[in-house]
Design a protein around this motif. Structure first.
Motif, mmCIF file in Angstrom:
data_model
loop_
_atom_site.group_PDB
_atom_site.id
_atom_site.type_symbol
_atom_site.label_atom_id
_atom_site.label_comp_id
_atom_site.label_asym_id
_atom_site.label_seq_id
_atom_site.Cartn_x
_atom_site.Cartn_y
_atom_site.Cartn_z
ATOM 1 N N UNK A 154 0.827 -1.210 0.000
ATOM 2 C CA UNK A 154 0.000 0.000 0.000
ATOM 3 C C UNK A 154 0.860 1.258 0.000
ATOM 4 N N UNK A 155 2.007 1.204 0.689
ATOM 5 C CA UNK A 155 2.900 2.362 0.687
ATOM 6 C C UNK A 155 3.442 2.634 -0.714
ATOM 7 N N UNK A 156 3.820 1.562 -1.433
ATOM 8 C CA UNK A 156 4.308 1.739 -2.805
ATOM 9 C C UNK A 156 3.205 2.272 -3.712
ATOM 10 N N UNK A 157 2.008 1.727 -3.561
ATOM 11 C CA UNK A 157 0.891 2.203 -4.379
ATOM 12 C C UNK A 157 0.565 3.659 -4.076
ATOM 13 N N UNK A 176 -6.684 -1.895 1.753
ATOM 14 C CA UNK A 176 -6.483 -3.052 0.875
ATOM 15 C C UNK A 176 -7.837 -3.434 0.293
ATOM 16 N N UNK A 177 -7.928 -3.387 -1.045
ATOM 17 C CA UNK A 177 -9.206 -3.655 -1.714
ATOM 18 C C UNK A 177 -9.198 -5.078 -2.241
ATOM 19 N N UNK A 178 -10.065 -5.961 -1.700
ATOM 20 C CA UNK A 178 -10.119 -7.342 -2.207
ATOM 21 C C UNK A 178 -10.522 -7.353 -3.682
ATOM 22 N N UNK A 191 -7.145 -4.334 10.467
ATOM 23 C CA UNK A 191 -8.474 -4.122 9.888
ATOM 24 C C UNK A 191 -8.409 -3.455 8.516
ATOM 25 N N UNK A 192 -7.631 -2.390 8.350
ATOM 26 C CA UNK A 192 -7.607 -1.672 7.073
ATOM 27 C C UNK A 192 -6.914 -2.472 5.975
ATOM 28 N N UNK A 193 -6.224 -3.550 6.371
ATOM 29 C CA UNK A 193 -5.557 -4.423 5.404
ATOM 30 C C UNK A 193 -6.461 -5.552 4.934
ATOM 31 N N UNK A 194 -7.773 -5.443 5.225
ATOM 32 C CA UNK A 194 -8.761 -6.458 4.840
ATOM 33 C C UNK A 194 -8.474 -7.787 5.516
#
Length: 704
Positions: free
Chosen positions: A410-413, A428-430, A500-503
């Motif tokens: 997510x940091x790279x994105x 993180x979007x499944x 949690x935010x990492x799905x």
């Protein structure tokens, strides 16, 4: 010439008169008062009235007397009940003036007296009071029939009447006081007395627009002693119940919080069939709901909710109105609490069954029961099932590494998006970045307890090292690794706070949520946005699930009366207030069918490859991509992917097997799966024969 007139008579001097006002003696006699009389009409003689007019006047007087007497009796109808009853019995006894009647009533009186004694002996209030009343009544009858109209019969009547008023008086007094209090409270509820005069008779404040509203007003008055100040909303529901918003006068025992605690007493006062639910609708409003038809009484069968992604809501069941109940699991942790045998595991199985059909989620499990009896059947559909505290710690360590990996992605994105002038990536979007992860933990409290035992053992090992002695079964490197380990409670708490935010979501099931579940360092519900509870063993467990003060708002899981019923609290508006729900029921057969079908479908080519490698083919017509032939039944039909093909391959290798043998040799441990498979196979040519108490299944000759 003058004449001196002398009075004809000389009146004697009168005695002195004392003035009462001044208490002085006047010197002279006050003048005599002249009597003033009203003029009397001159009596004119008239003819005597006829007999017909006299009869009419007499009839009118009698009718007026009867009307007055009737009104007097009507006003005192309750007060006259005892004297009316005893007088009727006395008259009945006088009419039966005979020896036989006297003896008969005497025998009955003795029997009633014996019943009174037995009632007192066995401490039965109903028998005692009933027999005592019958004794008094029969004694009056006996005396009247034996002595006729005499002083003894009159005495018996007076005694029985006195006893009647002695027993009837307290009830009569209570009723009079209640009616008086009702009148006063009604006037108070109407507002100022000047505006309420005459209104309490036409509209006493306890009469609503419908029979149900009237019953509710009277039940509230009987409970609190006050009539409702206002019922701004009253709606009938299709099932025959109602929903009402009630505002009561200000007071300690009329507040919504106080009334919610008296739900059972209010339901008894209401006297209507159905379940009464109370909750606080505002600072001064009470929400009253009567559910006349219990749609949750029967089992709710499983049905597909149509969800294809972890982002879709998961349907759990229905509420008391038959409306579906959903829960969102993405970016949320879920706590499932409840006592044993009340459906907690069934809800876990239902959620797993829903998620197993969604392609963008990976399932992991932690099962602390011996043999993993809860999550074990689902193991073929899960990435891993940790069994025991050691494996659980390893799984949590890996989840920590996975969260670090996802965080770096997510940091790279985010860096790329910001460089392009777009918004940062915060979640993180499944389906876009990768699959979501759901970790199902069964018996979380047991995991923490077993880890504590293991930690104590590690502490003992450290003590041994401190004394210069080494453990026989552990080397230095192993002991150093043990010392560096974190407790599972600490690891679990960290994962709940970060992942949690990492799905990565956690679904935790426990019987008694408390601070001890997390090592005493945090509140059990702190990181759980979704909180669900089946029936709990004690009322004190509710605050650990739904928060302090939840019981006054209607969150009472200890009152759930059927397995599978639950209360659900989520951030959605429809779940902010308590509503009784029941989960769809997942049977063992459903689990077996789902595991076999989804496992085979998920493996896809892997299953087909296993079958092809087991049965090679030299037929060149199969083509370069089909080097192996598809397995078929004895009747020539192909084994479908939903007909347990990998289990059938094992059966072909054995040639014949009983249910027990195939259960042990097959890739599944469920007897129900084997039974369903054999029932399907026998329809396609698999044969069976009796072998002792068991049944052996085999293939026809030439198929083995």
């Amino acid at each position: 010439m003058s004449f001196d007139l002398e009075p004809a008579h000389t009146f004697p001097a009168q005695p002195q008169v004392y003035d009462v006002t001044t208490m002085t003696t006047p010197t002279t006699q006050p003048p005599a008062k002249t009597e003033t009389r009203r003029s009397r009409p001159v009596l004119v003689s008239s003819p005597r009235p006829s007999s017909s007019s006299s009869s009419r006047e007499l009839g009118a007087q009698c009718a007026d007397w009867l009307v007055r007497t009737g009104r007097w009796i009507a006003r005192r109808r309750y007060e006259l009940i005892p004297v009316t009853a005893t007088s009727s019995l006395t008259i009945l006894g006088l009419a039966q003036d005979s020896l036989l009647a006297s003896l008969s009533y005497g025998v009955l009186t003795a029997g009633a007296g014996a019943g009174t004694v037995l009632g007192i002996k066995h401490k039965s209030e109903i028998i005692t009071h009933g027999s005592a009343g019958a004794t008094v009544a029969l004694a009056d009858l006996t005396t009247a029939s034996a002595t006729g109209l005499s002083w003894p019969s009159l005495t018996a009547w007076a005694i029985s009447t006195g006893i009647g008023y002695w027993a009837f008086g307290p009830w009569l007094t209570t009723q009079r006081n209640t009616r008086m209090k009702l009148h006063i409270d009604t006037v108070k509820a109407k507002g100022p007395v000047t505006a309420a005069i005459g209104m309490e008779v036409a509209d006493p404040g306890l009469t609503g627009l419908t029979a149900e509203e009237t019953a509710l007003r009277r039940a509230l008055h009987a409970l609190t002693g006050h009539a409702p100040r206002e019922i701004p909303a009253f709606h009938h529901t299709p099932d025959g119940g109602f929903v009402a918003r009630v505002r009561m006068p200000a007071g300690r025992n009329t507040s919504p919080d106080a009334l919610v605690k008296k739900r059972e007493q209010l339901a008894a006062n209401l006297g209507m069939p159905g379940e009464l639910q109370l909750s606080k609708a505002g600072s001064d409003e009470l929400l009253v709901r009567l559910i006349a038809t219990d749609v949750l009484a029967g089992t709710i069968p499983y049905s597909d909710d149509g969800g294809t992604s972890i982002a879709d809501p998961v349907r759990l069941g229905v509420d008391e109105h038959g409306e579906p109940v959903n829960i969102n699991l993405l970016y949320r942790h879920t706590l499932v609490a409840g006592a044993s045998d009340w459906g907690k595991s069934g809800i876990i199985n239902l959620i797993i069954k829903r998620l197993a059909r969604r392609a963008d989620v990976d399932l992991y499990g932690i099962d602390m029961k011996p043999g993993s009896v809860e999550l074990g059947p689902w193991e073929p559909l899960m990435k891993q099932v940790a069994k025991g505290p050691e494996e659980a710690r390893e799984l949590l360590d890996w989840l920590g590494e996975e969260s670090q990996r996802r965080g770096r992605i997510l940091a790279d994105l985010t860096a790329r998006e910001l460089a392009a002038g777009r918004e940062p990536v915060r979640k993180w979007v499944p389906g876009v970045h990768g699959n979501a992860i759901v970790v199902i933990t069964d018996e979380l409290a047991e995991l923490i307890r077993q880890d504590e035992v293991l930690r104590r053992r590690e502490a003992e090992e450290r003590k041994i090292l401190a004394k210069g002695r080494k453990a026989e079964d552990l080397g230095d490197a192993d002991i150093d690794a043990l010392i560096a380990r974190q407790p599972v409670a600490t690891q679990y708490e960290s994962r709940l706070a970060i992942d949690r935010f990492l799905a990565i979501s956690y679904l935790s099931a426990t019987q008694q949520p408390s601070r001890k579940v997390f090592g005493g360092s945090t509140d059990a519900r702190g990181n759980y946005a979704n909180r669900l509870s089946t029936r709990t063993g004690e009322a004190g467990h509710a605050p650990f699930i739904f928060g302090q003060g939840c019981q006054s708002k209607g969150w009472r899981p200890e009152e759930l009366d059927l397995p599978g019923k639950f209360l659900l609290a989520t951030p959605e508006p429809e779940n902010e207030k308590p509503r009784e729900c029941r989960a769809e029921y997942v049977t063992d057969a459903d689990i077996a069918a789902d595991v076999s079908h989804l496992h085979a479908r998920a493996r896809g080519r892997q299953v087909e490859e296993i079958l092809h490698k087991t049965f090679p083919s030299d037929d060149p017509s199969t083509g370069p991509n089909r080097r192996f032939k598809v397995i078929v039944y004895p009747d020539g039909s192909a084994v479908g992917l939903d007909e347990w093909p990998d289990l059938y391959a094992t059966f072909r290798e054995l040639g014949s097997a009983t249910k027990e043998e195939l259960t042990k040799a097959g890739p599944f441990a469920s007897r129900d799966t084997v039974r369903r498979a054999l029932e399907t196979w026998t329809l396609h040519g698999v044969q069976q024969r009796k072998e002792g108490r068991a049944i052996r299944y085999y293939l026809p000759e030439g198929e083995q």
